[in-house]
Each structure stands twice: as C-alpha cells, then as structure tokens.
Design an enzyme around this catalytic site. Structure first.
Site, PDB file in Angstrom:
ATOM      1  N   ASP A   1     -37.535  60.780 -32.509  1.00 53.89           N
ATOM      2  CA  ASP A   1     -36.355  60.650 -32.329  1.00 53.89           C
ATOM      3  C   ASP A   1     -35.442  61.920 -32.415  1.00 53.89           C
ATOM      4  OD1 ASP A   1     -33.541  59.729 -32.170  1.00 53.89           O
ATOM      5  OD2 ASP A   1     -33.755  58.696 -34.045  1.00 53.89           O
TER       6      ASP A   1
ATOM      7  N   ASP B   1     -33.185  59.864 -25.795  1.00 54.40           N
ATOM      8  CA  ASP B   1     -33.671  60.568 -26.819  1.00 54.40           C
ATOM      9  C   ASP B   1     -34.609  60.120 -28.025  1.00 54.40           C
ATOM     10  OD1 ASP B   1     -31.965  58.671 -28.010  1.00 54.40           O
ATOM     11  OD2 ASP B   1     -30.667  60.035 -29.084  1.00 54.40           O
ATOM     12  N   GLU B   2     -35.055  58.821 -27.676  1.00 52.62           N
ATOM     13  CA  GLU B   2     -36.136  58.401 -28.517  1.00 52.62           C
ATOM     14  C   GLU B   2     -37.114  57.291 -28.184  1.00 52.62           C
ATOM     15  OE1 GLU B   2     -35.051  55.076 -31.537  1.00 52.62           O
ATOM     16  OE2 GLU B   2     -32.790  55.569 -30.793  1.00 52.62           O
TER      17      GLU B   2
END
Length: 608
Positions: free
Chosen positions: A21, A114-115
């Site tokens: 993350d 983003d993760e």
C-alpha cells in the site's frame, strides 16, 4: 495380485500474503518527481472548486484529509501547494512499483492504482525478506514510501499494512491472526461501514474479539446473511485467493468539472467529443466495441440530469458518436441554467469489432476505411502524443480555454520509445533540454502561496523518461529518473562531438537482463535504443559478469556503434565500473571477476 495406485501426497504450505500500500500515493509521486516539493505541504486536487484527492503527510499535520473541499484546505494551510492530478504519471509509477513484486512471483493482484497483494507461498526465500527487499527497492529507485503487511491471508496482511501508516512494516505469524485482530475496532473488518459499525457498537460489539466470540445466529440478527463470513473474518479466517487477473472493464467513463459554470453549448459539445476521443481509443486498445452512451450534466446547484441512447449496432469509432452527443447533451440539459460538470459513459460492451455490412457494400468499405484510419491515428498519438492529430473540437476547446491540446510527449526534444505493448518517453541525447535544470515558474517565492504556474521552457518531465513495465535502466538510473536527475543512464556520462558539433551523451553504465533482478533490457533492445538516438558509442556494464559481452559487441559492430565493454563491481562498499581498453584488459577483467566470484564463495583470497 491387485496393484493399488495411491495418489501423490499434497503438502499444504502455509500461505504468505503481502499487502502493498503506497503512502499518500498521488502526493508522494509528485514529491518523487520534483525534489523541491519534498518536505512541504502539498495536495493533489481541484484548484478552486474541487476536492483534495491526496495530501502529503506534511499537509495532514494541518488537518487536511481526503476528501476535503479545496477551499477548506486552503483555509487550514494558506501555504498549501496545490497541484492538478496527472494520472498518466500516477499510472506509470504504479506499474513500476508493482513490477518489483513481479520479480519474485507472478501472483500479483493489483486492487487499485496504489495498493495490491502478492502471494509468496512456496517462495524460496522467506516472505519477510522478500517483502523487505521490495519495499527497499521501491524506496531507493522510485523515492516512494510504501506500507507492507505480511500475513497468512488477505485480511490480515491488509489490516497489518494500514494499521500504522505511513511506512508500516508488520508481520503477523501464522496462528496469531485472532490475537492480532481481537483488540481492533470493528470497522477494520470487510463489509462494515459506518451504519453497520453503529449497530454493532450499540449491541456491545465494538471490538473484533467480541464479534469473534458471538454465535453466528445471534450475529445474524444484526448483520443478516453476512454473519457467518463476518465471524470468520473476526477469527482471522480468510480463504480469498490472490487473483492475478483483473476483471475486465464493464464501462468506460470520463468527466470534467469546469473552473467556472458555463452555458456555452459549443464548448460543452466539444468537451464531450474530446472525451469520446479518449474513451474510444481505450475501447479499441482493449479490443472491444460499445453500444450505449450516457451523458450526464451537473447544474450549478449540484442537481444532476442524464440522458442515454443505445446504438443499433456496437461500434468502436468515435465519429459515430459525435452526432449522438449533441442530441444527448440537449436532452440531458433540461433546465437552461449554467453547468459545472459534464460526463460521458460508454457501456454495454462487446468483444472485438462489430460490423454487419457486406464486404462489397459502399457503406461497409467506408466503415472499414474509418477503422483503419482510427488505428493509424491511435498509433500516431501513441508515438508522438495527443497533439499529433487534432480534430475541429480540439481547436474550439483551445480557443475557449487558451490551453494547447498538444501534450508533453509531443514537445521538441522528446521522442517516444516502445517496448512491447508499453510505451515510455526518452530524451533526445543532443537536446539542449538535457543539460538544463528543471525550472518551474513561480515556485517557492515568498508571498505567493507557493503556487506553481507551470513549467517554463517546457523541459522534459523526469517520470516520462522511465520505460513502462520495468524496462528500466537499472536501480540507479531509476533513482535518477524518480528524483529528477539528468544522468539518465547511470553514474556518469561522457560527451562526444559529432561532425555537426552537436554534443551527445554516451551512457557508460547500462545494465541488460544479464543483471538479474536489476534490468529487463535485452541486448537487441539496447542496440535499438542506441540506434534510435544516434549514439556513437554505448557501454554495457552488467553487475559482476560479462555474460552479454560477446553478443553485445557483435550487435553493436553490426549497427555501426562502438561497443564499450565493462562490468560493475562492489568494492569496499562502493560501486565501481571497470571498462576494457583492449584484449589484455578484457583478460584482466575476466580474471578479476573470477577471483571476486571465488572470494564471495569463500574459496579464494582478495587480490591487491
């Protein structure tokens, strides 16, 4: 005698799942690509009328959070640096970030930009060591801070990564899942939103441990059919697999919020046409067709209306949508008051291209010609930027907004580089921009609120130099890219003058895929890049080996490029590049690499 065949025994290894993350991703990418922004309160979002999409941790100290109206964020932090979103840049950094996980496993599930998760079950190295290696590589090469959680399932790893952000790194041993979750608030469990959390709190089930001890039938009185799964989650049981492939897109959409409310119908129609250009290019790239389009408008009082239409047949051509967009805009715009937002959504997807006309029919021939033209236009725009081909509505938008439709990748001094299906941008070696520091107008002047008014002299952006999907030039070059450095091919560059007295940079520290886990460039790819940029010479310095030397020398000689053979070694904790001058030097370097190999295995002595 009867022969019995027993099935082979299957050993079930304990799962090792890592949740990756990125911390304040959009803001962190902006700080990584511009060193002047580091350590300062910055946010990504709308300048006046929008919301904060991402805030750096320096900005969060002032109470700024996501999503917060931009006006309120300005009041909390008058010196807040507010930047518009650049999603091309964010997607590039996202691909580079997850590419480090692909170095160790193909089982990577990208949940969002983003993760995501990656499964290290059965990996040769301990999961903890691999996770630390990935985290360190992302930090060093991309200058991004990431949080990682390591556990036996997706739930545990996700909670572990988010519990102590930023830069969290937490490992939950197998068998300790319930103990880890027990003291946490119930909101950490999947499927529990604010409303469900309030119901559980009122019932005295504020902690996950309390939910784990509640019988499923009693829990069902509060959450219904969700009770059995929720109880398993509370006990740390999660059998969800890591799914590498993403689900295919079910629709394509784009929206735009205007800086000022508008009633300019021509401008609104041109905006929708430009959205159709962008979206249909994605539709074609995915090999699909669409049949339904929906236009939505938002009035100045935040009320919304929409209108949609389904075509008689699926299409992948934006030209077949233009006339429909005008009619749908008028249909959706029922109240003749100013608009603050318009959006376009394409849905009802079909696989492949669709056309039912006969091949000899004039309409079929025209349609086929339009499809070929669209493919050529996509290739040109992919290669030279969106400004390579413009339509009439692009000039309408330019006349209204004063913003040129030409994108960064079509600026002088920038040439596209294609590697497989991924495209990046490479600076031209003899461009004067290469030796010019990045300068941004109005940056960090006292009294101006630290606003950025845009680049002056249009220098190339550092992130554009990176080649997508880890076609990168080694860890150290990637670090230069992310930090805005101009030494794009390694530690240093020498300068040669050609017959036209133009200065060209010769890369002296370039790695191929013989530098394991450090580069994926083949020898042929390196030579092609050198030819494309008309380099007179190029050096190959793979780490601790000369495996590609012969292939490199032969390919470079055939291309008319001077090959410089060398190797990169570590000596007393420092990186050292050694280059071959002649045949004797080549023999000496081979001997040094052999001795170093034996020393690393404890079989020899260090030479003087």
């Amino acid at each position: 005698m009867t022969n019995f065949f027993l099935p082979p025994l299957t050993v079930l290894l304990p799962r090792s799942i890592v949740h990756l993350d990125a911390d304040a991703f959009f803001a962190s990418v902006e700080q990584a690509s511009d060193p002047r922004l580091r350590g300062k309160p910055i946010a990504v979002g709308g300048e006046k009328r929008g919301i904060i999409a991402s805030a750096s941790y320096e900005a969060r100290k002032f109470g700024i959070y996501t999503p917060m109206p931009t006006v309120q964020a300005r009041r909390l932090c008058p010196r807040l640096i507010l930047l518009p979103g650049d999603f091309d840049k964010y997607e590039l950094f996202s691909r580079l970030m997850f590419s480090y996980a692909y170095d160790f496993t193909p089982d990577v599930e990208i949940g969002s930009i983003d993760e995501g998760y990656f499964d290290l079950t059965g990996a040769r190295k301990p999961a903890l060591s691999i996770a630390e290696t990935v985290r360190h590589a992302i930090r060093q090469a991309l200058r991004l801070s990431v949080s990682e959680g390591i556990g036996s399932n997706k739930l545990i790893s996700q909670v572990a990564s988010k519990l102590k952000k930023p830069a969290a790194f937490q490992f939950v041993p197998s068998g300790h899942e319930a103990q880890f979750l027990s003291p946490l608030a119930n909101k950490w469990l999947p499927g529990i939103g604010p409303k469900t959390a309030n119901q559980l709190n009122a019932a005295g089930l504020a902690r996950i441990g309390q939910i784990a001890q509640t019988p499923a039938d009693l829990l069902g009185l509060l959450v219904g059919s969700l009770a059995p799964q929720l109880r398993n989650f509370a006990r740390g049981i999660d059998e969800r697999p890591v799914v590498p492939a993403r689900a295919p897109a079910k629709s394509y959409s784009e929206q735009e919020t205007f800086a000022a409310d508008t009633t300019d119908e021509e401008f609104l129609r041109a905006t929708l046409c430009r959205m159709a250009d962008h979206l249909m290019a994605k539709v074609r790239a995915d090999g699909k067709s669409i049949r339904t389009l929906t236009v939505k408008v938002r009035y100045n009082d935040m009320d919304e209306e929409q209108a949609g239409e389904s075509l008689a047949e699926p299409t992948d051509l934006e030209t077949e949508l233009y006339s429909k967009l005008s009619a749908l805009l008028r249909k959706a715009w029922k109240r003749r008051v100013s608009l603050r937002l318009v959006s376009l959504k394409l849905s009802n997807l079909y696989e492949g291209r669709f056309f039912s006309g006969l091949a000899l029919d004039p309409a079929a021939r025209r349609h086929d010609a339009q499809q070929r033209l669209a493919d050529i236009a996509d290739e040109l725009r992919e290669k030279f930027g969106r400004g390579a081909l413009l339509r009439g509505h692009d000039f309408i938008l330019q006349s209204r907004t004063g913003v040129s439709p030409v994108t960064d990748s079509s600026r002088p001094g920038i040439l596209p580089v294609t590697n497989g299906s991924a495209a990046g941008v490479w600076p031209v070696a003899n461009s004067p921009l290469i030796n010019t520091p990045l300068q941004r107008g109005g940056a960090n002047r006292e009294g101006d609120g630290n606003r950025f008014s845009g680049f002056s002299a249009a220098p190339p952006k550092s992130y554009q130099i990176a080649i997508v999907q880890r076609q990168r030039l080694g860890h150290y070059a990637a670090r230069h890219l992310a930090t805005g450095g101009i030494a794009i091919l390694g530690f240093r560059q020498s300068k040669f003058k050609n017959q036209n007295s133009k200065i060209q940079s010769v890369p002296l520290n370039l790695h191929s895929y013989y530098s394991f886990l450090d580069s994926t460039l083949s020898i042929n790819a390196i030579i092609e890049l050198a030819k494309r940029h008309e380099l007179p010479a190029i050096a190959l310095t793979d780490k601790n080996n000369l495996h590609g030397a012969v292939e490199f020398a032969q390919a470079a000689a055939q291309a008319g490029i001077k090959p410089i053979i060398g190797a990169e070694l570590e000596w007393s904790g420092r990186k050292l590049c050694l280059y071959v001058q002649n045949q004797t030097g080549y023999h000496n370097l081979c001997r040094m690499l052999s001795v170093e190999c034996r020393v690393s295995r404890g079989e020899g002595r260090v030479f003087d």
